[in-house]
Write a protein that holds these residues in place. Sequence first.
Motif, PDB file in Angstrom:
ATOM      1  N   LYS A 246       6.137   4.387 -11.451  1.00 58.87           N
ATOM      2  CA  LYS A 246       5.909   3.059 -12.012  1.00 58.87           C
ATOM      3  C   LYS A 246       5.247   2.131 -10.995  1.00 58.87           C
ATOM      4  CE  LYS A 246      10.465   1.229 -10.752  1.00 58.87           C
ATOM      5  NZ  LYS A 246      11.659   0.493 -11.202  1.00 58.87           N
ATOM      6  N   ASP A 247       5.299   2.520  -9.728  1.00 58.09           N
ATOM      7  CA  ASP A 247       4.725   1.720  -8.639  1.00 58.09           C
ATOM      8  C   ASP A 247       3.215   1.871  -8.521  1.00 58.09           C
ATOM      9  OD1 ASP A 247       5.215   4.476  -7.909  1.00 58.09           O
ATOM     10  OD2 ASP A 247       4.572   3.926  -5.887  1.00 58.09           O
TER      11      ASP A 247
ATOM     12  N   PHE B 266       0.807  -1.232   0.000  1.00 56.67           N
ATOM     13  CA  PHE B 266       0.000   0.000   0.000  1.00 56.67           C
ATOM     14  C   PHE B 266       0.838   1.279   0.000  1.00 56.67           C
ATOM     15  CE2 PHE B 266      -2.395  -3.083   2.817  1.00 56.67           C
ATOM     16  CZ  PHE B 266      -3.140  -3.611   1.778  1.00 56.67           C
ATOM     17  N   ASP B 267       2.157   1.165  -0.077  1.00 51.98           N
ATOM     18  CA  ASP B 267       2.978   2.373  -0.013  1.00 51.98           C
ATOM     19  C   ASP B 267       2.715   3.323  -1.178  1.00 51.98           C
ATOM     20  OD1 ASP B 267       4.160   1.792   2.366  1.00 51.98           O
ATOM     21  OD2 ASP B 267       6.100   1.179   1.543  1.00 51.98           O
TER      22      ASP B 267
ATOM     23  N   TRP C  13       9.006  -1.529 -16.650  1.00 47.88           N
ATOM     24  CA  TRP C  13       7.720  -2.217 -16.671  1.00 47.88           C
ATOM     25  C   TRP C  13       7.115  -2.176 -15.282  1.00 47.88           C
ATOM     26  CZ3 TRP C  13       6.907  -8.200 -16.755  1.00 47.88           C
ATOM     27  CH2 TRP C  13       5.566  -8.492 -17.072  1.00 47.88           C
ATOM     28  N   CYS C  14       5.815  -1.944 -15.194  1.00 50.02           N
ATOM     29  CA  CYS C  14       5.188  -1.694 -13.893  1.00 50.02           C
ATOM     30  C   CYS C  14       4.948  -2.950 -13.070  1.00 50.02           C
ATOM     31  CB  CYS C  14       3.863  -0.948 -14.076  1.00 50.02           C
ATOM     32  SG  CYS C  14       2.448  -1.988 -14.561  1.00 50.02           S
TER      33      CYS C  14
ATOM     34  N   GLN D  58       8.583   0.479  -5.965  1.00 53.11           N
ATOM     35  CA  GLN D  58       9.446   1.639  -5.737  1.00 53.11           C
ATOM     36  C   GLN D  58       9.312   2.625  -6.885  1.00 53.11           C
ATOM     37  OE1 GLN D  58      11.266   2.006  -2.875  1.00 53.11           O
ATOM     38  NE2 GLN D  58      10.298   0.085  -2.215  1.00 53.11           N
ATOM     39  N   LEU D  59       9.574   3.894  -6.590  1.00 49.78           N
ATOM     40  CA  LEU D  59       9.559   4.917  -7.625  1.00 49.78           C
ATOM     41  C   LEU D  59      10.776   4.771  -8.532  1.00 49.78           C
ATOM     42  CD1 LEU D  59       7.759   6.089  -5.274  1.00 49.78           C
ATOM     43  CD2 LEU D  59       8.444   8.345  -6.084  1.00 49.78           C
ATOM     44  N   ILE D  60      10.695   5.326  -9.730  1.00 53.17           N
ATOM     45  CA  ILE D  60      11.854   5.396 -10.609  1.00 53.17           C
ATOM     46  C   ILE D  60      12.812   6.446 -10.054  1.00 53.17           C
ATOM     47  CG2 ILE D  60      12.649   6.109 -12.902  1.00 53.17           C
ATOM     48  CD1 ILE D  60      10.071   4.941 -14.033  1.00 53.17           C
ATOM     49  N   MET D  61      14.063   6.065  -9.900  1.00 48.25           N
ATOM     50  CA  MET D  61      15.046   6.978  -9.326  1.00 48.25           C
ATOM     51  C   MET D  61      16.037   7.507 -10.366  1.00 48.25           C
ATOM     52  SD  MET D  61      14.108   7.117  -6.225  1.00 48.25           S
ATOM     53  CE  MET D  61      15.533   7.900  -5.473  1.00 48.25           C
ATOM     54  N   ASP D  62      15.903   7.014 -11.600  1.00 53.71           N
ATOM     55  CA  ASP D  62      16.845   7.375 -12.655  1.00 53.71           C
ATOM     56  C   ASP D  62      16.456   8.711 -13.267  1.00 53.71           C
ATOM     57  OD1 ASP D  62      18.565   7.553 -14.758  1.00 53.71           O
ATOM     58  OD2 ASP D  62      17.910   5.720 -15.767  1.00 53.71           O
ATOM     59  N   GLU D  63      17.279   9.720 -13.050  1.00 53.72           N
ATOM     60  CA  GLU D  63      16.982  11.062 -13.574  1.00 53.72           C
ATOM     61  C   GLU D  63      16.966  11.096 -15.102  1.00 53.72           C
ATOM     62  OE1 GLU D  63      16.105  13.834 -12.351  1.00 53.72           O
ATOM     63  OE2 GLU D  63      16.493  13.743 -10.209  1.00 53.72           O
TER      64      GLU D  63
END
Length: 367
Positions: free
Chosen positions: A309-310, A67-68, A260-261, A266-271
């Motif tokens: 993506k999460d 649920f995060d 891919w979701c 976790q969120l995408i961290m790649d700038e």
Amino acid sequence: MSSMVESSRQFDGFEEDESLMNVTQRKCDIFNGKWVYDSNTYPLYKATQCPFLSDQVSCRRNGRPDFDYEKWRWEPQDCEIPRFNGIEMLERLRGKRVIIAGDSINRNQWESLSCLLYSAIPPSDAEVKVRSGVYKVFRAKEYNCSIEFYWSPFLVQLDETSEKGRRVLKLDTMASSARQWKGADIMVFNTGHWWVHHGKLQMWDFLKFKGKLMKDLEVEKAFEIGMKTWAHWIDRNVDSTKTTVFFRSISPEHKLGKQWCHNQTQLIMDESYIESFPRPIIGIVEKTIQEMRTPVKYLNITRLSQYRKDAHPMVYTSKQGKLLTEKQRKQPQVYGDCSHWCLPGLPDTWNVLLYTLTLLENPRETL
């Protein structure tokens, strides 16, 4: 924009006027910022507080175990924005109509906004009517206001009943539901996704423009004509002293490669992550809006949403009106939904930003 993520921090509860002054004085870009994990004040409502949520986006109810994704708050880089206040929004909408027209992602946004408002009032004061996925309306009876959704993925007319069974997309004719949009006090539009579908997913057999049927026309050119048809309709039919028009930017998908979701928490961290949606389509939208006589506010949620993506339903969703079976859930590459968004979730942030912009439009008066 920074994708940097901070740990949970208590929201300060600052006064509305102070936060709006902060946004205005700093000329803050509220779409440029970072995601902050905030389990103290998010989600803004519980799914159980919104009984009309569709199965398509009711991820928790459909069995999603984590649920995060519900607990991230958007924080602009140079200012703070007001926390969404359902009663304040309803007061500003007293006696008003909001129409949300576009594809199923705008329906996703309608569900979010309706849930945000529904959860702020007694259920007996609310009325919700749903006509499949094509028309939905939420009414707050005490406030005499409505939030209406009209499914119109192209904004121009798709004729699926033309002669010889040919589906014709009429580039210079507005969608038939446009006559019902007239007179609304707030309008929120989107289009784009359905224009770039190919093969079996393409919804038209022919395009029609100035009475001529065409089989082959560049998608970008067809889209540009369709957007100009919409823009001319807005300029002819909207009184900007009474109506505020928004256009929501492209909602990103996470269907390809390492972004891919499926099973992502976790969120995408790649700038350097770049969305794959055709840039020319986005450019046509922005150019069309800039050239219009009627002011249109651009709800630019693309970049901030790319990191999430999460937040998609993945396999915790429905297809053709039915929840996925256990067998279908084991085929995420076929049945996984990386286009729509779980609720509570990301579209709530889109509506927080919509709320902020409406406050800035009339900081001390009702709309």
